[in-house]
Design a protein around this motif. Structure first.
Motif, PDB file in Angstrom:
ATOM      1  N   VAL A  56       0.682  -1.023  -0.176  1.00  0.00           N
ATOM      2  CA  VAL A  56      -0.316   0.347  -0.296  1.00  0.00           C
ATOM      3  C   VAL A  56       1.188   1.387  -0.338  1.00  0.00           C
ATOM      4  O   VAL A  56       2.343   1.290   0.066  1.00  0.00           O
ATOM      5  N   ARG A 101      -8.319  -5.983  10.731  1.00  0.00           N
ATOM      6  CA  ARG A 101      -9.110  -6.206   9.264  1.00  0.00           C
ATOM      7  C   ARG A 101      -8.162  -7.451   8.760  1.00  0.00           C
ATOM      8  O   ARG A 101      -9.078  -7.881   8.193  1.00  0.00           O
ATOM      9  N   ALA A 107      -7.546  -1.439  -3.698  1.00  0.00           N
ATOM     10  CA  ALA A 107      -9.420  -2.188  -2.842  1.00  0.00           C
ATOM     11  C   ALA A 107      -9.915  -3.641  -4.077  1.00  0.00           C
ATOM     12  O   ALA A 107      -9.309  -3.403  -5.037  1.00  0.00           O
ATOM     13  N   GLY A 108     -10.550  -4.317  -3.103  1.00  0.00           N
ATOM     14  CA  GLY A 108     -11.048  -5.262  -3.486  1.00  0.00           C
ATOM     15  C   GLY A 108     -10.252  -6.264  -3.218  1.00  0.00           C
ATOM     16  O   GLY A 108     -10.477  -7.565  -3.939  1.00  0.00           O
ATOM     17  N   THR A 109      -9.302  -6.026  -2.660  1.00  0.00           N
ATOM     18  CA  THR A 109      -8.697  -7.344  -2.265  1.00  0.00           C
ATOM     19  C   THR A 109      -8.983  -8.894  -1.449  1.00  0.00           C
ATOM     20  O   THR A 109      -8.543  -9.709  -2.057  1.00  0.00           O
ATOM     21  N   ARG A 110      -9.900  -8.601  -0.707  1.00  0.00           N
ATOM     22  CA  ARG A 110     -10.282  -9.889  -0.509  1.00  0.00           C
ATOM     23  C   ARG A 110     -11.068 -10.806  -1.525  1.00  0.00           C
ATOM     24  O   ARG A 110     -11.287 -12.232  -1.138  1.00  0.00           O
TER      25      ARG A 110
HETATM   26  O1  CDP Z   1      -9.174  -4.717  -0.147  1.00  0.00           O
HETATM   27  P1  CDP Z   1     -10.623  -3.872   0.211  1.00  0.00           P
HETATM   28  O2  CDP Z   1     -11.205  -3.552  -0.489  1.00  0.00           O
HETATM   29  O3  CDP Z   1     -10.764  -5.779   0.356  1.00  0.00           O
HETATM   30  O4  CDP Z   1     -10.490  -4.121   1.772  1.00  0.00           O
HETATM   31  P2  CDP Z   1     -10.716  -2.637   2.493  1.00  0.00           P
HETATM   32  O5  CDP Z   1     -10.263  -2.848   4.026  1.00  0.00           O
HETATM   33  O6  CDP Z   1     -12.428  -2.518   1.702  1.00  0.00           O
HETATM   34  O7  CDP Z   1      -9.633  -1.538   1.751  1.00  0.00           O
HETATM   35  C1  CDP Z   1      -9.601  -1.217   0.626  1.00  0.00           C
HETATM   36  C2  CDP Z   1      -7.612  -0.871   0.159  1.00  0.00           C
HETATM   37  O8  CDP Z   1      -7.821  -0.144   0.800  1.00  0.00           O
HETATM   38  C3  CDP Z   1      -7.146  -1.834   0.338  1.00  0.00           C
HETATM   39  O9  CDP Z   1      -7.445  -2.971  -0.685  1.00  0.00           O
HETATM   40  C4  CDP Z   1      -6.012  -1.311  -0.057  1.00  0.00           C
HETATM   41  O10 CDP Z   1      -5.447  -0.433  -1.107  1.00  0.00           O
HETATM   42  C5  CDP Z   1      -6.212   0.596   0.761  1.00  0.00           C
HETATM   43  N1  CDP Z   1      -5.640  -0.252   2.192  1.00  0.00           N
HETATM   44  C6  CDP Z   1      -4.490   0.421   2.433  1.00  0.00           C
HETATM   45  O11 CDP Z   1      -4.261   1.432   2.514  1.00  0.00           O
HETATM   46  N2  CDP Z   1      -3.835   0.648   4.474  1.00  0.00           N
HETATM   47  C7  CDP Z   1      -4.609  -0.374   5.077  1.00  0.00           C
HETATM   48  N3  CDP Z   1      -3.852  -0.466   6.260  1.00  0.00           N
HETATM   49  C8  CDP Z   1      -5.605  -1.372   4.388  1.00  0.00           C
HETATM   50  C9  CDP Z   1      -6.305  -1.104   3.246  1.00  0.00           C
END
Ligand code: CDP
Length: 250
Positions: free
Chosen positions: A88, A99, A136-139
Motif C-alpha cells: 500500500v 482487519r 481495493a477489492g483485495t478480499r
Molecule cells: O481490499 P478490500 O477492498 O477487500 O478491503 P478494504 O478494507 O475495503 O480496503 C480497501 C483498500 O484500502 C485496500 O485494498 C488497500 O488498497 C487500502 N488499504 C490501505 O491502503 N492500507 C491498509 N492498511 C488497509 C487497506
C-alpha cells in the motif's frame, strides 16, 4: 476563498457517466489469473486485477495444527490473509491486525461452503493469501485466487467462487471499486457467488444504500461474478489443457 480540501476529492463520475479510470459503471478492471503459479504449494494461483496483485497457496488436506482445532466430521479450512508491508501507499505495519483477522475469517467461511469438507475429517486445508499490491477489492481477489488454488490442488468443490465488490461512487452504483472509489465513495458491498446455485456465501457492506440500490447492486455484482467465473475456468483450462501429442511420438 476556495473550499479548502475540496480539490483533494477526485471527481468519481464524469458528466458522461465515466469513472475515474475511464470505465463504465458496470465494467470490471482488467483481470489476469494464473493457476499453478508456485512450485512448492499443493495448489496455487496468482491474480492481477486492476492494480491488485494477489497470490494464493493451498496445502492439504493435511494434519491439523494446532491440534485442538481438529474436527471429527470434517476438514477445517484455515485461512491467512496478509497484506505485505509494501502493498500500500503508506507502509503497512507487518503482521496480524484486526482487519486481516476479519478478512481471513470471512474468506475461510466462504470457502467452507464450497469445499466438500466432510470428505476429509480430522484434516486441515490451509489457505494462504498474500496481497503484494493493493488497490481495493483485495478480499475479492483473495477469494478468486484461493478458489482457483483449491481447484489446482485437486480439492473437491461444489463450484469455484468468483467474488467482486459493487459500490456507490459519485452517486452511482459501480462495479468493482478501485482505491479512489473505495476511499471517497459512498458504499462498498463485496460479495462472493456460488455460480451454479446462485447463492451468495459472502456479503459485507460498508456505507449506505437504499433498499432499491442494494437490490440493483446485488444484480450488478452477480453479473460481475459470472464474468469473473469464466476467467477462472479459463485459467484452469489453460493450466490443465492436454497438449496434442507431437506427430510421430508414441
Ligand atoms: O481490499 P478490500 O477492498 O477487500 O478491503 P478494504 O478494507 O475495503 O480496503 C480497501 C483498500 O484500502 C485496500 O485494498 C488497500 O488498497 C487500502 N488499504 C490501505 O491502503 N492500507 C491498509 N492498511 C488497509 C487497506
Amino acid at each position: 476563498m476556495g473550499n479548502v480540501g475540496a480539490k483533494d476529492v477526485p471527481v468519481l463520475l464524469s458528466p458522461e457517466g465515466l469513472r475515474i479510470d475511464g470505465r463504465r459503471v458496470d465494467e470490471l478492471r482488467p483481470i489476469k489469473i494464473q493457476a499453478g503459479a508456485l512450485k512448492h504449494a499443493d495448489g496455487s494461483a496468482f491474480v492481477e486485477w486492476g492494480a491488485n496483485k494477489v497470490m494464493a497457496a493451498v496445502y492439504g488436506p493435511r494434519e491439523v495444527h494446532p491440534r485442538h482445532l481438529q474436527q471429527n466430521t470434517k476438514a477445517v479450512i484455515q485461512c491467512k490473509y496478509n497484506m505485505a508491508a509494501f502493498s500500500v501507499d503508506e507502509r503497512k505495519r507487518p503482521g496480524l491486525d484486526r482487519r486481516s483477522q476479519e478478512i481471513s475469517k470471512v474468506i475461510a467461511e466462504a470457502l467452507e461452503s464450497v469445499v466438500f469438507v466432510e470428505e476429509f475429517p480430522r484434516t486441515s486445508i490451509d489457505v494462504y493469501i498474500e496481497v503484494l499490491q493493493a488497490n481495493a477489492g483485495t478480499r475479492c481477489a483473495g477469494i478468486v485466487a484461493a478458489s482457483v488454488a483449491l481447484a489446482d490442488a485437486g480439492i473437491p468443490m461444489v463450484d469455484l467462487l468468483p467474488a467482486v465488490a459493487v459500490g456507490k461512487a459519485g452517486g452511482a452504483l459501480v462495479l468493482d471499486l478501485k482505491k479512489e472509489e473505495d476511499n471517497f465513495g459512498e458504499a462498498d458491498l463485496p460479495m462472493a457467488l456460488v455460480p451454479q446455485s446462485g447463492r451468495l456465501v459472502l456479503l459485507q457492506m460498508e456505507g449506505h444504500m437504499t433498499p432499491a440500490e442494494l437490490s440493483q447492486a446485488l444484480d450488478m455484482g452477480v453479473a460481475g461474478c459470472r464474468q469473473i467465473y469464466e476467467r477462472m475456468k479459463a485459467a484452469l483450462r489453460e493450466r490443465y489443457a492436454v497438449e496434442p501429442a507431437a506427430e510421430g511420438s508414441a
